[in-house]
Structures are given as C-alpha cells and as structure tokens.
Design a protein around this motif. Structure first.
Motif, PDB file in Angstrom:
ATOM      1  N   UNK A  37       0.867  -1.166   0.000  1.00 44.24           N
ATOM      2  CA  UNK A  37       0.000   0.000   0.000  1.00 44.24           C
ATOM      3  C   UNK A  37       0.908   1.222   0.000  1.00 44.24           C
ATOM      4  N   UNK A  38       0.796   2.031  -1.025  1.00 45.73           N
ATOM      5  CA  UNK A  38       1.558   3.266  -1.181  1.00 45.73           C
ATOM      6  C   UNK A  38       0.626   4.399  -0.758  1.00 45.73           C
ATOM      7  N   UNK A  39       0.954   5.071   0.343  1.00 43.90           N
ATOM      8  CA  UNK A  39       0.087   6.129   0.853  1.00 43.90           C
ATOM      9  C   UNK A  39       0.568   7.498   0.373  1.00 43.90           C
ATOM     10  N   UNK A  40      -0.352   8.442   0.179  1.00 44.75           N
ATOM     11  CA  UNK A  40       0.067   9.795  -0.211  1.00 44.75           C
ATOM     12  C   UNK A  40       0.876  10.446   0.910  1.00 44.75           C
ATOM     13  N   UNK A  41       1.829  11.287   0.544  1.00 41.27           N
ATOM     14  CA  UNK A  41       2.638  11.980   1.527  1.00 41.27           C
ATOM     15  C   UNK A  41       1.824  12.843   2.478  1.00 41.27           C
ATOM     16  N   UNK A  42       0.718  13.354   1.991  1.00 40.02           N
ATOM     17  CA  UNK A  42      -0.128  14.206   2.823  1.00 40.02           C
ATOM     18  C   UNK A  42      -0.661  13.475   4.055  1.00 40.02           C
ATOM     19  N   UNK A  43      -0.684  12.137   4.010  1.00 38.20           N
ATOM     20  CA  UNK A  43      -1.227  11.369   5.137  1.00 38.20           C
ATOM     21  C   UNK A  43      -0.309  11.397   6.349  1.00 38.20           C
ATOM     22  N   UNK A  44       0.974  11.642   6.180  1.00 35.71           N
ATOM     23  CA  UNK A  44       1.870  11.820   7.322  1.00 35.71           C
ATOM     24  C   UNK A  44       2.074  13.305   7.604  1.00 35.71           C
ATOM     25  N   UNK A  45       1.918  14.126   6.601  1.00 36.89           N
ATOM     26  CA  UNK A  45       2.133  15.560   6.752  1.00 36.89           C
ATOM     27  C   UNK A  45       0.968  16.260   7.446  1.00 36.89           C
ATOM     28  N   UNK A  46      -0.181  15.619   7.482  1.00 36.92           N
ATOM     29  CA  UNK A  46      -1.378  16.192   8.111  1.00 36.92           C
ATOM     30  C   UNK A  46      -1.969  15.161   9.066  1.00 36.92           C
ATOM     31  N   UNK A  47      -1.856  15.402  10.351  1.00 41.69           N
ATOM     32  CA  UNK A  47      -2.273  14.382  11.318  1.00 41.69           C
ATOM     33  C   UNK A  47      -3.759  14.072  11.292  1.00 41.69           C
ATOM     34  N   UNK A  50      -4.197  10.568  10.115  1.00 43.23           N
ATOM     35  CA  UNK A  50      -3.641   9.441  10.874  1.00 43.23           C
ATOM     36  C   UNK A  50      -4.646   8.308  11.025  1.00 43.23           C
ATOM     37  N   UNK A  51      -5.924   8.640  11.174  1.00 42.62           N
ATOM     38  CA  UNK A  51      -6.936   7.585  11.326  1.00 42.62           C
ATOM     39  C   UNK A  51      -7.014   6.725  10.065  1.00 42.62           C
ATOM     40  N   UNK A  52      -6.818   7.310   8.898  1.00 47.66           N
ATOM     41  CA  UNK A  52      -6.815   6.534   7.650  1.00 47.66           C
ATOM     42  C   UNK A  52      -5.622   5.590   7.627  1.00 47.66           C
ATOM     43  N   UNK A  53      -4.473   6.054   8.124  1.00 45.54           N
ATOM     44  CA  UNK A  53      -3.288   5.196   8.189  1.00 45.54           C
ATOM     45  C   UNK A  53      -3.519   4.035   9.156  1.00 45.54           C
ATOM     46  N   UNK A  54      -4.078   4.330  10.325  1.00 43.84           N
ATOM     47  CA  UNK A  54      -4.336   3.275  11.316  1.00 43.84           C
ATOM     48  C   UNK A  54      -5.316   2.237  10.776  1.00 43.84           C
ATOM     49  N   UNK A  72      15.942  17.606   5.414  1.00 44.83           N
ATOM     50  CA  UNK A  72      16.148  17.871   6.839  1.00 44.83           C
ATOM     51  C   UNK A  72      14.825  18.016   7.588  1.00 44.83           C
ATOM     52  N   UNK A  73      13.724  17.766   6.916  1.00 45.56           N
ATOM     53  CA  UNK A  73      12.438  17.851   7.605  1.00 45.56           C
ATOM     54  C   UNK A  73      12.060  16.497   8.202  1.00 45.56           C
ATOM     55  N   UNK A  74      11.215  16.539   9.204  1.00 43.03           N
ATOM     56  CA  UNK A  74      10.762  15.318   9.857  1.00 43.03           C
ATOM     57  C   UNK A  74       9.285  15.445  10.175  1.00 43.03           C
ATOM     58  N   UNK A  75       8.482  14.550   9.629  1.00 48.52           N
ATOM     59  CA  UNK A  75       7.048  14.551   9.900  1.00 48.52           C
ATOM     60  C   UNK A  75       6.638  13.443  10.868  1.00 48.52           C
ATOM     61  N   UNK A  76       7.587  12.639  11.328  1.00 52.32           N
ATOM     62  CA  UNK A  76       7.266  11.547  12.242  1.00 52.32           C
ATOM     63  C   UNK A  76       7.411  12.013  13.690  1.00 52.32           C
ATOM     64  N   UNK A  77       6.323  12.021  14.454  1.00 50.66           N
ATOM     65  CA  UNK A  77       6.476  12.344  15.873  1.00 50.66           C
ATOM     66  C   UNK A  77       7.145  11.190  16.610  1.00 50.66           C
TER      67      UNK A  77
END
Length: 139
Positions: A37-47, A50-54, A72-77
């Motif tokens: 499953x290839x998810x769009x980048x927006x799914x990690x960039x906009x919390x 997150x429910x769709x990812x879960x 140098x950016x990080x979207x993972x908490x």
C-alpha cells in the motif's frame, strides 16, 4: 504499507521492489498493489489523516516508514509507530544522492519507532535485495 512525506520515494521504491520501470508520479490517493500500500505523503504531513493510516494498516504485516535522506524535515512524531499493531521498519531512500544525511534519517526513524532500518537507492538498486529478503518478496 509505506508511509512517508511527499516525494520521499515511496512510489519509486514500490516500482523498484516490483522490478518495474522507474517513472515519477505523484500519489494522489492510497494505491493498493499485490502486496503493498503506497500512501500519499499528505497522510503523514497532516495528522488529520492518521486515522486513515491506522485503519488501513490492519491489512498489512509491516509498516514501512520512508525518509528521504536528502531532506532535513521530519514529519514523524516520537513513538509514531505505537498506533500500529504491526512491526515497523525504517527505509532510508535516495542514499545515492549528493548531500544525503543518512545519520539524520536513522535518528528520526528510530525515534518514531522503527526497529529495523534499510538504506535504499531505488535508482542503483542498492539495498533493494535486503529489503526484499526481509519482506519475503521474490527477486
């Protein structure tokens, strides 16, 4: 299941894993293939996504957190993978690029909860065999 920011290399990695021609295209929606499953980048960039990812993660055995080592950016908490009931791996992409900082990528992926890390170049193929072996994908 691959999660990562926009242009981190998720779609290109999927193409490399399947032995397809590498053709850049922007993932607009969740793209299901035989085993991935290839998810769009927006799914990690906009919390808010997150429910769709879960929800989507329940159909997959492994969560792959993808990070482009040239960024140098990080979207993972911290402890991000705690929301998944699946093992999480870290996939560091674009290791063949000038200016990459693999150590930074390792640091953020480990902090997010990835326990096994892979360093990948979808262009040169470096690291692809190791990732395929881990995933049990035939070469």
């Amino acid at each position: 299941m691959l999660i990562g920011s926009t242009s981190s290399g998720k779609t290109t990695l999927t193409q490399a894993l399947y032995g397809q021609e590498l053709v850049y295209r922007k993932t607009q929606a969740m793209e299901y293939s035989q085993y991935m499953l290839d998810t769009p980048g927006e799914f990690i960039e906009n919390r808010h996504f997150y429910s769709a990812l879960m929800t989507s993660s329940v159909d997959y055995d492994v969560i792959g957190l993808v990070h482009d080592c040239t960024r140098k950016n990080n979207h993972y908490p911290p402890c991000f993978t705690g929301m998944f009931n699946r093992p999480a791996i870290g996939i560091i992409t674009k290791i063949d690029s000038d200016g990459g900082d693999v150590a930074f990528s390792r640091e953020i992926l480990k902090a997010a909860g990835a326990h096994t890390l892979f360093e990948i170049s979808s262009v040169t193929g470096e690291g692809i065999a190791e990732l395929k072996a881990y995933l049990g994908v035939a070469s």
